[in-house]
Structures are given as structure tokens and as C-alpha cells.
Design a protein around this motif. Structure first.
Motif, PDB file in Angstrom:
ATOM      1  N   THR A 148      -4.839  -4.487 -15.565  1.00 32.19           N
ATOM      2  CA  THR A 148      -5.207  -3.386 -14.405  1.00 32.19           C
ATOM      3  C   THR A 148      -3.833  -3.501 -13.127  1.00 32.19           C
ATOM      4  O   THR A 148      -3.761  -4.676 -12.822  1.00 32.19           O
ATOM      5  N   VAL A 149      -3.905  -2.759 -12.599  1.00 27.67           N
ATOM      6  CA  VAL A 149      -3.005  -2.428 -12.032  1.00 27.67           C
ATOM      7  C   VAL A 149      -3.835  -2.297 -10.519  1.00 27.67           C
ATOM      8  O   VAL A 149      -3.889  -0.571 -10.476  1.00 27.67           O
ATOM      9  N   SER A 150      -3.611  -2.343  -9.621  1.00 29.38           N
ATOM     10  CA  SER A 150      -3.775  -1.640  -8.108  1.00 29.38           C
ATOM     11  C   SER A 150      -2.613  -1.292  -6.898  1.00 29.38           C
ATOM     12  O   SER A 150      -1.502  -1.681  -7.045  1.00 29.38           O
ATOM     13  N   GLN A 151      -2.866  -0.345  -6.283  1.00 29.21           N
ATOM     14  CA  GLN A 151      -1.753  -0.043  -5.183  1.00 29.21           C
ATOM     15  C   GLN A 151      -2.282   0.384  -3.728  1.00 29.21           C
ATOM     16  O   GLN A 151      -3.872   0.175  -4.011  1.00 29.21           O
ATOM     17  N   VAL A 152      -1.761   0.741  -2.828  1.00 31.05           N
ATOM     18  CA  VAL A 152      -2.487   0.526  -1.665  1.00 31.05           C
ATOM     19  C   VAL A 152      -2.628   1.650  -1.487  1.00 31.05           C
ATOM     20  O   VAL A 152      -1.898   2.769  -1.490  1.00 31.05           O
ATOM     21  N   ALA A 153      -2.969   2.679  -1.149  1.00 29.96           N
ATOM     22  CA  ALA A 153      -3.854   3.886  -0.138  1.00 29.96           C
ATOM     23  C   ALA A 153      -3.580   3.817   1.167  1.00 29.96           C
ATOM     24  O   ALA A 153      -4.599   2.844   2.075  1.00 29.96           O
TER      25      ALA A 153
END
Length: 80
Positions: free
Chosen positions: A29-34
């Protein structure tokens, strides 16, 4: 004697191998900041990797549009 031993050991070995391989897998799982705008300012949230800058369907968080930068200049969206 040999066949009785093999009939007992082979199924046990297969079960141990299956259990061992089940724990060897991992999810990627790849997460990013928004970022999104609220009445108290720009807030940061961690999201999944399905939102991207050129998506067609808007990515929202509690009804707020998500953006790629804190300057709120690049909206994030999903592709259908």
C-alpha cells in the motif's frame, strides 16, 4: 513402514509450507499526503494512491476537495 511414514509426514509438511507462505506475503500500500482547506486553515491528510493530479473524478475528504500541495493549486482526482 516407509509408506506409512510418508502418508503422515507429507500432508503435515504441506500444511506447514502453506502456513509459512501465507505469512511471507505482504501488501504494497502506498500512501501520499494531500491538503484541504477548512475554516481554520489548510489541513493535511494521508490518503491512498488512487488520487492523482490529472484525475477526472474529484478526490474529497469530508466534502472538501483534496490538493497535491499546501498552496491548493493542483486538485487531486481519480480516473474511472
Amino acid at each position: 513402514m516407509k509408506t506409512k511414514f510418508l502418508k503422515l509426514v507429507l500432508p503435515a509438511f504441506a500444511i506447514l509450507l502453506a502456513v509459512g507462505l501465507a505469512f511471507a506475503t505482504e501488501s504494497n500500500t502506498v500512501s501520499q499526503v494531500a491538503y484541504y482547506q477548512t475554516s481554520s486553515g489548510v489541513m493535511e491528510v494521508t490518503i491512498g494512491d488512487d488520487c492523482e493530479p490529472n484525475g477526472d473524478i474529484s478526490c474529497t475528504y469530508f466534502g472538501n476537495q483534496l490538493y497535491a500541495e499546501p498552496s491548493l493549486s493542483t486538485p487531486l482526482g481519480r480516473n474511472p
